[in-house]
Design a protein around this motif. Sequence first.
Motif, short mmCIF file in Angstrom:
data_model
loop_
_atom_site.label_atom_id
_atom_site.label_comp_id
_atom_site.label_asym_id
_atom_site.label_seq_id
_atom_site.Cartn_x
_atom_site.Cartn_y
_atom_site.Cartn_z
N MET A 71 1.18 -1.56 -0.03
CA MET A 71 0.06 0.59 0.01
C MET A 71 0.88 1.56 -0.34
O MET A 71 0.41 2.09 -0.30
CB MET A 71 -0.86 0.36 1.51
CG MET A 71 -1.78 -0.84 1.22
SD MET A 71 -2.81 -1.29 -0.27
CE MET A 71 -4.44 0.07 0.57
N LYS A 72 1.63 1.12 0.76
CA LYS A 72 2.96 2.51 0.77
C LYS A 72 4.38 2.44 -0.51
O LYS A 72 3.47 3.64 -1.02
CB LYS A 72 4.32 2.60 2.00
CG LYS A 72 3.19 2.36 3.01
CD LYS A 72 3.94 2.07 4.46
CE LYS A 72 3.96 2.18 5.49
NZ LYS A 72 5.42 1.34 6.77
N PRO A 83 -1.90 4.00 -4.13
CA PRO A 83 -3.35 4.61 -3.67
C PRO A 83 -3.63 5.85 -3.05
O PRO A 83 -2.61 6.26 -1.85
CB PRO A 83 -4.46 3.68 -2.90
CG PRO A 83 -3.56 2.56 -2.08
CD PRO A 83 -1.95 2.55 -2.87
N LYS A 84 -4.63 6.84 -3.29
CA LYS A 84 -4.75 7.90 -2.96
C LYS A 84 -6.13 7.74 -2.05
O LYS A 84 -6.13 8.69 -1.52
CB LYS A 84 -4.87 8.52 -3.91
CG LYS A 84 -2.75 9.24 -3.62
CD LYS A 84 -3.01 10.34 -4.84
CE LYS A 84 -1.33 10.76 -5.37
NZ LYS A 84 -1.05 9.85 -5.80
N THR A 85 -7.20 7.08 -2.88
CA THR A 85 -8.57 7.27 -1.91
C THR A 85 -8.93 5.91 -2.23
O THR A 85 -8.29 4.03 -2.46
CB THR A 85 -9.28 7.18 -3.62
OG1 THR A 85 -9.14 6.73 -4.84
CG2 THR A 85 -8.82 9.26 -3.38
N LEU A 86 -9.92 5.52 -1.56
CA LEU A 86 -10.36 3.86 -1.32
C LEU A 86 -10.87 3.05 -2.66
O LEU A 86 -10.01 2.28 -2.76
CB LEU A 86 -11.74 4.22 0.08
CG LEU A 86 -12.30 2.64 0.19
CD1 LEU A 86 -11.42 2.02 1.07
CD2 LEU A 86 -14.16 2.85 0.41
N LEU A 87 -11.44 4.04 -3.53
CA LEU A 87 -11.82 3.25 -5.05
C LEU A 87 -10.24 2.40 -5.38
O LEU A 87 -10.21 1.25 -5.58
CB LEU A 87 -12.33 3.87 -5.89
CG LEU A 87 -13.92 3.95 -5.78
CD1 LEU A 87 -14.43 4.99 -6.50
CD2 LEU A 87 -14.23 2.54 -5.69
N LEU A 117 -7.16 -0.65 4.90
CA LEU A 117 -8.78 -0.15 4.48
C LEU A 117 -8.99 1.33 5.16
O LEU A 117 -9.31 2.48 4.84
CB LEU A 117 -9.75 -0.40 3.92
CG LEU A 117 -9.30 -1.76 2.72
CD1 LEU A 117 -10.29 -2.73 2.53
CD2 LEU A 117 -8.92 -0.42 1.63
N GLU A 118 -8.29 1.63 6.09
CA GLU A 118 -8.31 2.27 7.03
C GLU A 118 -8.87 3.53 6.97
O GLU A 118 -9.36 5.06 7.00
CB GLU A 118 -8.08 2.12 8.82
CG GLU A 118 -8.87 3.46 9.94
CD GLU A 118 -10.28 2.85 9.92
OE1 GLU A 118 -11.44 2.40 9.29
OE2 GLU A 118 -10.70 3.76 10.82
N PRO A 119 -7.44 4.52 6.68
CA PRO A 119 -7.01 5.33 5.94
C PRO A 119 -7.91 6.40 4.72
O PRO A 119 -7.62 7.62 5.08
CB PRO A 119 -5.51 5.51 5.41
CG PRO A 119 -4.78 4.47 6.40
CD PRO A 119 -5.83 3.69 6.13
#
Length: 495
Positions: A71-72, A83-87, A117-119
């Motif tokens: 994710m990082k 990623p920058k958004t949940l989608l 996913l929390e962030p």
Amino acid sequence: MNDVIKIIKNKNLSFEQKVIELARYAENSIAPIELSNETKEMIDKGIICDLFEGNAPYRPRYIIVDFNKFMKKGSTFLELSPPKTLLEAVNNLLIFYKHIPSITTMPVYIGNIDYILEPFIKGDEDYEVIKLFLNHIDKTITDSFCHANIGPKYTKAGELILKASKELQNPTPNITLKYDENITPIEFAKLAIETSLITAKPSFANDKIFRADFNGDYAIASCYNGLKIGGGSHTLVRSRLFRLAKESKNIDDFLNNQLVKLVNNMTDYMDKRIKFIVEESGFFESNFLVKEEFIKIDNFTAMFGIVGLAEAVNYLLKLEGKKDRFGHSKIANELGYKIIETIDNLVKKHKGIYCNFSNNKYLLHAQVGIDSDTDCTPGCRIPIGEEPEIFEHIIQSAPFHKFFPSGIGDVFRFDKTTRNNLESILDIIKGGFKQGLRYISFYEDNADVVRITGYLVKRSEIEKLDNNQVVLRDTTVLGKGARDNMKVLERKLRK
């Protein structure tokens, strides 16, 4: 080639299931690992079993990716940016999952998904995205050995995941809540229990015990396998202890001769399988998960599995004219403990290879059984049909859990009225964990999704198989066999 034609013409397999079966057939058409005659004999007798890993293992059995790293930094190989958004986050994850191999060809661990996913979560308005994410997993990773983790802390993402799981009632992904009564809020735990009664997940893992054994963070994968994040297990080979007991003259012969022979041959077999994966298959030299350091060979171990302790104990005592039965007698329970203690000591004396995480020692695993185990109860469990009352059951089971860092657990079937008193089940979990219980699972009697041994299956999908219809998930086939041969849907009803 007749078997190839049978696979191709099988009208009960989906296209994807045929592809997997044909790949297994090809792998098993060669035998590059040379075994001793004694090991071959023990395999032929069903005493040693590699759980269909295949003759030429070209990937570790269980791969535990470091999802925080993914994710990082994203992935160069997959051409994915962080990623920058949940989608973007769920899209990246769903792509990544398709490229994580295992013995089933599908990922057995998909992350502590609430934490990762929390962030990106803003609030209840993200519920539909979480639901679509979980439903996509169920419909594309068609194997319920796929396992997600949540907790031990409360997160909004965790709450949405539980609510969506309760609504969807899908068998995949399997879910574990890492539980610590000092960290996990009561209301979050109660929501997890309610969800589990409805859809057989999440199970509860004793977070304190696992963290101590794994020196920090860990993953629960496949059925209930504790493993190091950023690593995994090269192999899981197991022994049917009952069949080994039948080779014995008496208890002394079993403890001092047969177990020594078993451990020597099984660890030798595991050594050779690991050596092939690491030194010959090319996996650790070419796979992008290794190159981008989502997994490291130094975080790997291997699992020494057992099933059928109950039947072995009962058989050995019968040889000496005793009628005591495992789970119901001090003599039988003490013999069971002695057997596991002896195996633990013998396995720890063996120096394995490429298992730096566990100091080149293989970890014990109480394997949950397979559908053809008509004569063996999973791991150290009490046979179905002979279960004592639940508190007595937990007290009997708990002492065995310390020997099995890579997985052991009990499953309980509750009456539907227990949904009215969720705190009573939470008290059972707390009490069990204080007794040393490592892992506990449960489901409601009338639920469609049920826990077979460690994995989940829908009763309605088994009924389709009964009517010779093609089903989506390959684990349904295993579940049908376990229902027919192991009476897994006939567990004692707890009220």
